[in-house]
Design an enzyme around this catalytic site. Structure first.
Site, PDB file in Angstrom:
ATOM      1  N   MET A 188       0.668  -1.282   0.014  1.00 26.95           N
ATOM      2  CA  MET A 188       0.179   0.097  -0.113  1.00 26.95           C
ATOM      3  C   MET A 188       1.012   1.212   0.043  1.00 26.95           C
ATOM      4  O   MET A 188       1.683   1.275   0.879  1.00 26.95           O
ATOM      5  CB  MET A 188      -0.793  -0.042   1.191  1.00 26.95           C
ATOM      6  CG  MET A 188      -1.785   1.197   1.168  1.00 26.95           C
ATOM      7  SD  MET A 188      -2.937   1.023  -0.426  1.00 26.95           S
ATOM      8  CE  MET A 188      -4.109  -0.156   0.354  1.00 26.95           C
ATOM      9  N   ASP A 189       0.713   2.108  -0.884  1.00 30.03           N
ATOM     10  CA  ASP A 189       1.703   3.363  -1.216  1.00 30.03           C
ATOM     11  C   ASP A 189       0.826   4.216  -0.373  1.00 30.03           C
ATOM     12  O   ASP A 189      -0.322   4.734  -0.511  1.00 30.03           O
ATOM     13  CB  ASP A 189       1.560   3.687  -2.662  1.00 30.03           C
ATOM     14  CG  ASP A 189       2.485   2.773  -3.352  1.00 30.03           C
ATOM     15  OD1 ASP A 189       3.443   1.790  -2.814  1.00 30.03           O
ATOM     16  OD2 ASP A 189       2.767   2.853  -4.448  1.00 30.03           O
ATOM     17  N   ASN A 199       2.573  -3.365  -9.382  1.00 32.38           N
ATOM     18  CA  ASN A 199       2.711  -2.117 -10.305  1.00 32.38           C
ATOM     19  C   ASN A 199       2.978  -2.751 -11.792  1.00 32.38           C
ATOM     20  O   ASN A 199       2.341  -2.264 -12.727  1.00 32.38           O
ATOM     21  CB  ASN A 199       3.828  -1.309 -10.044  1.00 32.38           C
ATOM     22  CG  ASN A 199       3.579  -0.306  -9.082  1.00 32.38           C
ATOM     23  OD1 ASN A 199       2.341  -0.322  -8.473  1.00 32.38           O
ATOM     24  ND2 ASN A 199       4.479   0.352  -8.227  1.00 32.38           N
ATOM     25  N   LEU A 232      18.365   5.069 -18.050  1.00 32.25           N
ATOM     26  CA  LEU A 232      18.982   6.464 -17.635  1.00 32.25           C
ATOM     27  C   LEU A 232      18.129   7.658 -17.555  1.00 32.25           C
ATOM     28  O   LEU A 232      18.484   8.714 -17.876  1.00 32.25           O
ATOM     29  CB  LEU A 232      19.863   6.780 -18.915  1.00 32.25           C
ATOM     30  CG  LEU A 232      20.798   5.339 -19.377  1.00 32.25           C
ATOM     31  CD1 LEU A 232      21.421   5.827 -20.694  1.00 32.25           C
ATOM     32  CD2 LEU A 232      21.893   5.345 -18.199  1.00 32.25           C
ATOM     33  N   GLY A 239      17.085   8.214 -21.571  1.00 38.45           N
ATOM     34  CA  GLY A 239      16.611   6.906 -22.321  1.00 38.45           C
ATOM     35  C   GLY A 239      16.996   5.765 -21.325  1.00 38.45           C
ATOM     36  O   GLY A 239      17.019   5.630 -20.295  1.00 38.45           O
ATOM     37  N   VAL A 242       7.049   8.068 -10.333  1.00 36.51           N
ATOM     38  CA  VAL A 242       6.633   6.971  -9.394  1.00 36.51           C
ATOM     39  C   VAL A 242       5.869   5.980 -10.421  1.00 36.51           C
ATOM     40  O   VAL A 242       5.108   6.451 -10.892  1.00 36.51           O
ATOM     41  CB  VAL A 242       5.819   7.244  -8.001  1.00 36.51           C
ATOM     42  CG1 VAL A 242       5.345   5.891  -7.506  1.00 36.51           C
ATOM     43  CG2 VAL A 242       6.747   8.016  -6.972  1.00 36.51           C
ATOM     44  N   ASP A 249       8.657   0.859 -13.110  1.00 35.95           N
ATOM     45  CA  ASP A 249       7.706  -0.435 -13.377  1.00 35.95           C
ATOM     46  C   ASP A 249       7.065  -0.620 -14.933  1.00 35.95           C
ATOM     47  O   ASP A 249       7.075  -1.642 -15.167  1.00 35.95           O
ATOM     48  CB  ASP A 249       6.873  -0.489 -12.283  1.00 35.95           C
ATOM     49  CG  ASP A 249       7.387  -0.714 -10.825  1.00 35.95           C
ATOM     50  OD1 ASP A 249       8.498  -1.173 -10.729  1.00 35.95           O
ATOM     51  OD2 ASP A 249       6.990   0.049  -9.882  1.00 35.95           O
ATOM     52  N   ALA A 255       4.343   7.255 -18.609  1.00 33.26           N
ATOM     53  CA  ALA A 255       3.696   6.828 -17.017  1.00 33.26           C
ATOM     54  C   ALA A 255       4.160   8.201 -16.183  1.00 33.26           C
ATOM     55  O   ALA A 255       3.620   8.306 -14.837  1.00 33.26           O
ATOM     56  CB  ALA A 255       4.571   5.617 -16.356  1.00 33.26           C
ATOM     57  N   GLY A 313       0.664   9.474  -9.282  1.00 32.82           N
ATOM     58  CA  GLY A 313       0.390   7.810  -8.908  1.00 32.82           C
ATOM     59  C   GLY A 313       1.363   6.971  -9.503  1.00 32.82           C
ATOM     60  O   GLY A 313       1.818   7.248 -10.937  1.00 32.82           O
TER      61      GLY A 313
END
Length: 294
Positions: A14-15, A45, A209, A213, A236, A240, A270, A275
């Site tokens: 749980m974040d 994730n 990186l 990239g 964040v 993932d 992302a 979130g």
């Protein structure tokens, strides 16, 4: 790409995320905005990211038998991930405390809870195109899963994050290793060259990186892939998402350079929302970014 089936063995946390104007220094307190609670953990994730990208995904792991555990299972299941392989055990559910500054940089502390108690015996790999692992669960569990995958001819992708010691045997079971610069340096004693990572046992290696990239290497040679320019607000979950997309592209048989470029696109997208799981892109969004960039 055709619909692929991915088995993810990893963590569920749980974040608790707090936005700040700047990250605190050592011993410093920085005032933040309202905290946000959301499903996370590198295993969950990456499973959610792969499902968003169009794969069939099975997640294997553990949560506690507390309220947070049930909430996590429900959240991941809503994303279309098969969570029948996630057990609830008498322990606390994993918890991640995240601080995110304006511009997307972050600091994360994880309390493993049930994740740290995971033991693996039989792993159902029926129909799996690839196995994806991370290191928020015990190395022994990762090694057991990797050995079973190798025995069944299923490619093994390891995101060696967060870095931990004792990976020597596990790395010999890995088809594709994914690390960031810090993790690469820890594994190689200071260097970040993918060639040095290959010397540890994996068949292919990719070093992310950030805004620059990623760099990769396999038997066909070296590739350097630039990032996609986007307006980043929260990093964040970007790593993932990168790992999930790279695992799927690798499983589909794309050459490494093409697979890494696709992963860079997914990871960049992302960062454009707040979130971890909530900001992960769909396969269609990745395709549109490709079309716009070409």
């Amino acid at each position: 790409m055709r619909e692929l089936e991915l088995v993810v063995v990893g963590s569920l946390n749980m974040d608790l995320t707090v936005p700040v104007t700047r990250l605190p220094g050592r011993g410093e307190t920085v005032a933040g905005a309202a905290a946000v609670r959301a499903a996370g953990g590198k295993g969950a994730n990456q499973a959610v990211a792969a499902a968003r990208l169009g794969a069939r995904v099975r997640l294997v792991g553990q949560v506690g038998d507390d309220a947070l555990g049930g909430e996590l299972l429900a959240a991941v299941a809503r994303e279309g991930v098969d969570v029948s392989g996630v057990r609830q055990v008498p322990a606390a559910t994993g918890l991640a405390m995240i601080v995110v500054e304006d511009g997307g940089e972050n600091m994360i502390t994880v309390a493993s809870g049930a994740n740290g108690l995971l033991r693996l015996t039989d792993l159902d790999l029926t129909g799996a195109d690839a196995l994806l692992l991370q290191l928020e669960i015990p190395v022994a569990a990762c090694l057991a899963a990797a050995r079973q995958a190798r025995a069944h001819g299923v490619p093994v992708i390891l995101n060696a994050a967060p870095y931990t010691q004792g990976l020597e045997e596990l790395l010999t079971q890995v088809d594709l290793l994914i690390v960031n610069e810090g993790e690469a340096a820890a594994l190689c004693g200071g260097g970040t060259d993918p060639a040095a990572l290959l010397a540890l046992g994996p068949r292919a290696a990719v070093v992310t990186l950030g805004e620059h990239g990623a760099r990769g290497q396999d038997a066909s040679g070296v590739c350097q892939v630039p990032s996609f320019p986007v307006h980043a607000v929260d990093a964040v979950g970007a790593g993932d998402t990168f790992c999930a997309q790279l695992a799927l592209a690798h499983a589909a048989g794309l050459p490494l350079a093409q697979a890494v470029r696709r992963a860079c696109a997914a990871g960049a997208l992302a960062t454009t929302g707040h979130g971890a799981q909530t900001a992960m892109p769909t396969g269609d969004q990745v395709e549109r970014l490709f079309a716009h960039a070409s």
